[in-house]
Design an enzyme around this catalytic site. Structure first.
Site, short mmCIF file in Angstrom:
data_model
loop_
_atom_site.label_atom_id
_atom_site.label_comp_id
_atom_site.label_asym_id
_atom_site.label_seq_id
_atom_site.Cartn_x
_atom_site.Cartn_y
_atom_site.Cartn_z
N SER A 15 12.06 14.97 -46.84
CA SER A 15 11.12 13.89 -47.10
C SER A 15 10.16 13.77 -45.92
CB SER A 15 11.88 12.57 -47.28
OG SER A 15 10.99 11.48 -47.38
N ARG A 16 8.99 13.24 -46.20
CA ARG A 16 8.05 12.91 -45.13
C ARG A 16 8.02 11.41 -44.87
NH1 ARG A 16 5.96 17.48 -47.44
NH2 ARG A 16 5.39 19.12 -45.94
N ALA A 18 9.30 8.45 -43.06
CA ALA A 18 10.04 8.15 -41.82
C ALA A 18 11.11 7.09 -42.04
CB ALA A 18 9.07 7.70 -40.74
N LYS A 19 10.91 6.22 -43.06
CA LYS A 19 11.90 5.18 -43.33
C LYS A 19 13.23 5.79 -43.76
CE LYS A 19 8.62 1.56 -44.70
NZ LYS A 19 8.18 0.67 -45.81
N LYS A 20 13.19 6.93 -44.45
CA LYS A 20 14.43 7.57 -44.90
C LYS A 20 15.19 8.15 -43.71
CE LYS A 20 13.21 8.58 -49.69
NZ LYS A 20 13.20 9.59 -50.77
N ASP A 80 17.31 11.90 -54.83
CA ASP A 80 16.45 11.60 -55.96
C ASP A 80 16.94 10.29 -56.54
OD1 ASP A 80 14.23 12.34 -57.64
OD2 ASP A 80 15.67 12.62 -59.27
N SER A 81 16.01 9.41 -56.84
CA SER A 81 16.42 8.09 -57.29
C SER A 81 15.42 7.53 -58.26
CB SER A 81 16.58 7.15 -56.08
OG SER A 81 15.37 7.06 -55.35
N PHE A 169 9.16 -0.99 -52.20
CA PHE A 169 8.18 -0.14 -52.89
C PHE A 169 8.69 0.11 -54.30
CE2 PHE A 169 11.15 2.46 -50.52
CZ PHE A 169 11.58 3.38 -51.45
N GLY A 170 7.91 0.84 -55.08
CA GLY A 170 8.33 1.17 -56.44
C GLY A 170 8.55 -0.06 -57.29
#
Length: 220
Positions: A15-16, A18-20, A80-81, A169-170
């Protein structure tokens, strides 16, 4: 003879975001796991990423993790979610990010979902966020995986009738977690970490990450 601690094991987080990376580090710290250094896609040479063609969250997470491990030679963690809505037979599911037809358009995705559920009564608006996390460790030879571990987390709740909160988000602003009076979009980041689907999946992955840091075989 040196008493220096061994270098940490780098784990590529596919992932890009940074929160992850920070979320994974918080999970490791809370579990007392040391010897793991999470790195993002921006820290490795760019490589062709496989299309996410899986029918399930677990299949898509494995596609991403296998691709990253094969391309970099690093252990790779991918997730993946999405949101599974009972009244829509589990959709948007793996199509959550592009439900409206435009990938990552949160506003359009929320608008479409709210419209689709407009006539659905409150007692039938059940839903759950689902996350699958995959850890793939390459064998260091021909690029085939030496070990794979997949975990899943679910965050039950329901779909609200309008947006509440501007955090996250989302679908967060229209998702009401079970037992909460606030939407996911109204929760502080640490509150969301403790309850969320991804947090649960990551915590379930801790035994495999602990084994990786210790140079041991991943648990079955």
């Amino acid at each position: 003879m040196s008493d220096a601690a061994p270098a940490p094991v780098k784990v590529l987080v596919a992932s890009r975001n940074a929160k992850k990376l920070r979320e994974l580090q918080r999970v490791l710290d809370a579990a007392g796991v040391s010897g793991i250094e999470p790195v993002g896609l921006d820290a490795v040479p760019e490589y062709p990423e496989e299309p996410e063609t899986g029918a399930t969250f677990a299949e898509n997470a494995l596609i991403k993790a296998r691709s990253g491990a094969a391309a970099t030679g690093l252990a790779c963690l991918a997730d993946d979610s999405g949101l599974a809505v009972d009244a829509l037979n589990g959709m948007p599911g793996v199509l959550s990010a592009r439900w409206s037809g435009r990938h990552g358009d949160d506003e359009a995705n929320n608008d479409l979902l709210l419209a689709q559920l407009g006539d659905v009564p409150d007692e039938r608006r059940g839903a759950g966020f689902v996350s699958a996390c995959a850890l793939v460790v390459p064998d260091g030879g021909d690029g085939t995986p030496a070990a794979e571990t997949v975990t899943e987390g679910r965050w039950p709740g329901s779909v609200l009738r309008e947006r509440h909160g501007d955090g996250g988000f989302g679908y967060d602003p229209i998702f009401l977690p079970e037992g909460s009076e606030r939407s996911a979009g109204e929760l502080a980041p640490e509150e969301k970490d403790a309850a969320s689907h991804r947090g649960r999946a990551l915590r379930a992955l801790v035994p495999a990450l602990r084994a990786l840091a210790a140079g041991e075989s991943l648990p079955e």
